[in-house]
Write a protein that holds these residues in place. Structure first.
Motif, PDB file in Angstrom:
ATOM      1  N   LEU A  37       0.775  -1.117  -0.060  1.00  0.00           N
ATOM      2  CA  LEU A  37       0.097   0.015   0.041  1.00  0.00           C
ATOM      3  C   LEU A  37       0.676   1.131   0.061  1.00  0.00           C
ATOM      4  CD1 LEU A  37      -2.799  -1.171   2.563  1.00  0.00           C
ATOM      5  CD2 LEU A  37      -3.111  -0.689   0.043  1.00  0.00           C
ATOM      6  N   LEU A  38       1.831   1.157   0.749  1.00  0.00           N
ATOM      7  CA  LEU A  38       2.798   2.400   0.675  1.00  0.00           C
ATOM      8  C   LEU A  38       3.508   2.615  -0.727  1.00  0.00           C
ATOM      9  CD1 LEU A  38       4.788   1.882   4.072  1.00  0.00           C
ATOM     10  CD2 LEU A  38       3.207   3.794   3.623  1.00  0.00           C
ATOM     11  N   PHE A  39       3.992   1.649  -1.099  1.00  0.00           N
ATOM     12  CA  PHE A  39       4.203   1.747  -2.615  1.00  0.00           C
ATOM     13  C   PHE A  39       3.222   2.271  -3.563  1.00  0.00           C
ATOM     14  CE2 PHE A  39       7.766  -1.514  -1.703  1.00  0.00           C
ATOM     15  CZ  PHE A  39       8.884  -0.809  -2.173  1.00  0.00           C
ATOM     16  N   ASP A  40       2.092   1.580  -3.440  1.00  0.00           N
ATOM     17  CA  ASP A  40       1.016   2.315  -4.549  1.00  0.00           C
ATOM     18  C   ASP A  40       0.718   3.659  -4.065  1.00  0.00           C
ATOM     19  OD1 ASP A  40       0.725  -0.156  -5.363  1.00  0.00           O
ATOM     20  OD2 ASP A  40      -1.125  -0.911  -4.146  1.00  0.00           O
ATOM     21  N   GLY A  41       0.930   4.184  -2.824  1.00  0.00           N
ATOM     22  CA  GLY A  41       0.574   5.578  -2.521  1.00  0.00           C
ATOM     23  C   GLY A  41       1.599   6.341  -2.926  1.00  0.00           C
ATOM     24  N   LEU A 121      12.135   3.371 -10.397  1.00  0.00           N
ATOM     25  CA  LEU A 121      12.786   2.828  -9.083  1.00  0.00           C
ATOM     26  C   LEU A 121      11.797   2.016  -8.089  1.00  0.00           C
ATOM     27  CD1 LEU A 121      15.742   4.931  -8.903  1.00  0.00           C
ATOM     28  CD2 LEU A 121      15.956   2.747  -9.545  1.00  0.00           C
ATOM     29  N   LEU A 122      10.858   2.961  -7.868  1.00  0.00           N
ATOM     30  CA  LEU A 122       9.877   2.373  -6.870  1.00  0.00           C
ATOM     31  C   LEU A 122       9.155   1.400  -7.618  1.00  0.00           C
ATOM     32  CD1 LEU A 122       8.765   5.649  -5.195  1.00  0.00           C
ATOM     33  CD2 LEU A 122      10.187   3.694  -4.194  1.00  0.00           C
ATOM     34  N   GLU A 123       8.934   1.315  -8.825  1.00  0.00           N
ATOM     35  CA  GLU A 123       7.669   0.215  -9.504  1.00  0.00           C
ATOM     36  C   GLU A 123       8.782  -1.053  -9.439  1.00  0.00           C
ATOM     37  OE1 GLU A 123       4.558  -1.345 -10.494  1.00  0.00           O
ATOM     38  OE2 GLU A 123       4.414   0.851 -10.570  1.00  0.00           O
ATOM     39  N   GLU A 124       9.945  -0.860  -9.719  1.00  0.00           N
ATOM     40  CA  GLU A 124      10.661  -2.061  -9.781  1.00  0.00           C
ATOM     41  C   GLU A 124      10.649  -2.923  -8.363  1.00  0.00           C
ATOM     42  OE1 GLU A 124      15.312  -3.522 -10.882  1.00  0.00           O
ATOM     43  OE2 GLU A 124      14.441  -1.707 -11.974  1.00  0.00           O
ATOM     44  N   ILE A 125      10.863  -2.088  -7.450  1.00  0.00           N
ATOM     45  CA  ILE A 125      11.056  -2.506  -5.883  1.00  0.00           C
ATOM     46  C   ILE A 125       9.628  -3.123  -5.535  1.00  0.00           C
ATOM     47  CG2 ILE A 125      11.395  -2.365  -3.459  1.00  0.00           C
ATOM     48  CD1 ILE A 125      13.348   0.005  -4.635  1.00  0.00           C
ATOM     49  N   ALA A 126       8.603  -2.427  -6.034  1.00  0.00           N
ATOM     50  CA  ALA A 126       7.044  -2.684  -5.749  1.00  0.00           C
ATOM     51  C   ALA A 126       6.759  -4.195  -6.240  1.00  0.00           C
ATOM     52  CB  ALA A 126       6.271  -1.733  -5.976  1.00  0.00           C
ATOM     53  N   ALA A 128       8.854  -6.195  -7.273  1.00  0.00           N
ATOM     54  CA  ALA A 128       9.461  -7.490  -6.388  1.00  0.00           C
ATOM     55  C   ALA A 128       8.820  -7.893  -5.189  1.00  0.00           C
ATOM     56  CB  ALA A 128      10.905  -7.190  -6.314  1.00  0.00           C
ATOM     57  N   TRP A 129       8.320  -6.811  -4.413  1.00  0.00           N
ATOM     58  CA  TRP A 129       7.625  -6.802  -3.094  1.00  0.00           C
ATOM     59  C   TRP A 129       6.448  -7.761  -3.520  1.00  0.00           C
ATOM     60  CZ3 TRP A 129       9.675  -6.372   1.217  1.00  0.00           C
ATOM     61  CH2 TRP A 129       9.169  -6.333   2.633  1.00  0.00           C
ATOM     62  N   ARG A 130       5.736  -7.517  -4.186  1.00  0.00           N
ATOM     63  CA  ARG A 130       4.330  -7.949  -4.675  1.00  0.00           C
ATOM     64  C   ARG A 130       4.724  -9.640  -5.052  1.00  0.00           C
ATOM     65  NH1 ARG A 130       3.530  -3.279  -7.587  1.00  0.00           N
ATOM     66  NH2 ARG A 130       2.190  -1.771  -6.567  1.00  0.00           N
ATOM     67  N   GLU A 131       5.541  -9.832  -5.907  1.00  0.00           N
ATOM     68  CA  GLU A 131       5.997 -11.312  -5.943  1.00  0.00           C
ATOM     69  C   GLU A 131       6.394 -12.067  -4.810  1.00  0.00           C
ATOM     70  OE1 GLU A 131       8.854 -11.240  -9.124  1.00  0.00           O
ATOM     71  OE2 GLU A 131       7.541 -10.425 -10.498  1.00  0.00           O
ATOM     72  N   ILE A 132       7.134 -11.440  -3.911  1.00  0.00           N
ATOM     73  CA  ILE A 132       7.394 -12.047  -2.473  1.00  0.00           C
ATOM     74  C   ILE A 132       6.227 -12.491  -1.974  1.00  0.00           C
ATOM     75  CG2 ILE A 132       8.643 -11.629  -0.424  1.00  0.00           C
ATOM     76  CD1 ILE A 132      10.663  -9.837  -1.863  1.00  0.00           C
ATOM     77  N   GLY A 133       5.278 -11.490  -1.867  1.00  0.00           N
ATOM     78  CA  GLY A 133       3.998 -11.508  -1.042  1.00  0.00           C
ATOM     79  C   GLY A 133       3.237 -12.892  -1.552  1.00  0.00           C
ATOM     80  N   GLY A 134       3.352 -13.381  -2.785  1.00  0.00           N
ATOM     81  CA  GLY A 134       2.643 -14.378  -3.220  1.00  0.00           C
ATOM     82  C   GLY A 134       3.224 -15.527  -2.508  1.00  0.00           C
ATOM     83  N   GLN A 135       4.539 -15.627  -2.152  1.00  0.00           N
ATOM     84  CA  GLN A 135       5.302 -16.619  -1.512  1.00  0.00           C
ATOM     85  C   GLN A 135       5.258 -17.102  -0.216  1.00  0.00           C
ATOM     86  OE1 GLN A 135       9.090 -16.408  -3.494  1.00  0.00           O
ATOM     87  NE2 GLN A 135       8.466 -15.962  -5.302  1.00  0.00           N
ATOM     88  N   THR A 136       4.782 -15.908   0.634  1.00  0.00           N
ATOM     89  CA  THR A 136       4.718 -15.968   2.105  1.00  0.00           C
ATOM     90  C   THR A 136       3.300 -16.665   2.609  1.00  0.00           C
ATOM     91  OG1 THR A 136       3.883 -13.609   2.330  1.00  0.00           O
ATOM     92  CG2 THR A 136       6.126 -13.946   2.221  1.00  0.00           C
ATOM     93  N   PRO A 137       3.237 -17.284   3.734  1.00  0.00           N
ATOM     94  CA  PRO A 137       2.187 -17.671   4.302  1.00  0.00           C
ATOM     95  C   PRO A 137       0.882 -16.813   4.575  1.00  0.00           C
ATOM     96  CG  PRO A 137       4.054 -18.304   5.419  1.00  0.00           C
ATOM     97  CD  PRO A 137       4.571 -17.244   4.735  1.00  0.00           C
ATOM     98  N   ASP A 138       1.156 -15.463   4.988  1.00  0.00           N
ATOM     99  CA  ASP A 138       0.431 -14.384   5.157  1.00  0.00           C
ATOM    100  C   ASP A 138       0.224 -13.535   4.322  1.00  0.00           C
ATOM    101  OD1 ASP A 138       2.865 -13.320   5.981  1.00  0.00           O
ATOM    102  OD2 ASP A 138       2.117 -12.087   7.349  1.00  0.00           O
TER     103      ASP A 138
END
Length: 139
Positions: A37-41, A121-126, A128-138
């Motif tokens: 949400l922070l990245f999106d904002g 730059l922010l889009e690239e990190i965001a 990657a962060w979204r992709e990581i989110g699909g791999q975590t239990p929560d």
């Protein structure tokens, strides 16, 4: 009793509805989702700044860039855990500092290229962060 009509009334109503949606999303989000949400904002504020810059609306451009800076400095950078994050957290901190400098330059010099670079730059990190989110239990 005042009745709002036309675009003004709709805009205020839509804005209030969006704030409720954002607040609801924040309240139900896990820590990973909060970072998304922070990245999106930040990205939305950069896009708004670009539109305002192109329109010559200096005051609104400045407000949008200030919002993006606030998210980068007081949201994304502040959320880093140097102890647990180690070198990754250090590199992200440096990157967020660079993004903040790009945003300041964009504001000071009406430099759209600096906005573009900060957004990329922010889009690239965001992403990657979204992709990581699909791999975590929560996530």
């Amino acid at each position: 009793m005042t009745v709002m009509r036309g675009a003004t009334g709709y805009g205020r109503g839509a804005g209030a509805y969006a704030r409720v949606g954002v607040e609801s999303g924040v309240m139900s989000a896990n820590p990973h989702q909060l970072i998304v949400l922070l990245f999106d904002g930040a990205l939305a504020s950069i896009r708004a700044a670009r539109i305002q810059m192109q329109a010559g609306n200096i005051a609104e451009k400045g407000r949008s860039i200030s919002k993006a800076l606030d998210v980068v400095n007081n949201g994304l950078a502040a959320a880093l855990d140097a102890e647990r994050g180690g070198e990754v957290a250090e590199r992200l901190a440096s990157l967020y500092d660079y993004v903040a400098r790009l945003l300041l330059s964009a504001n000071l010099h009406n430099d759209e290229k600096s906005l573009d670079e900060a957004e990329a730059l922010l889009e690239e990190i965001a992403t990657a962060w979204r992709e990581i989110g699909g791999q975590t239990p929560d996530g």
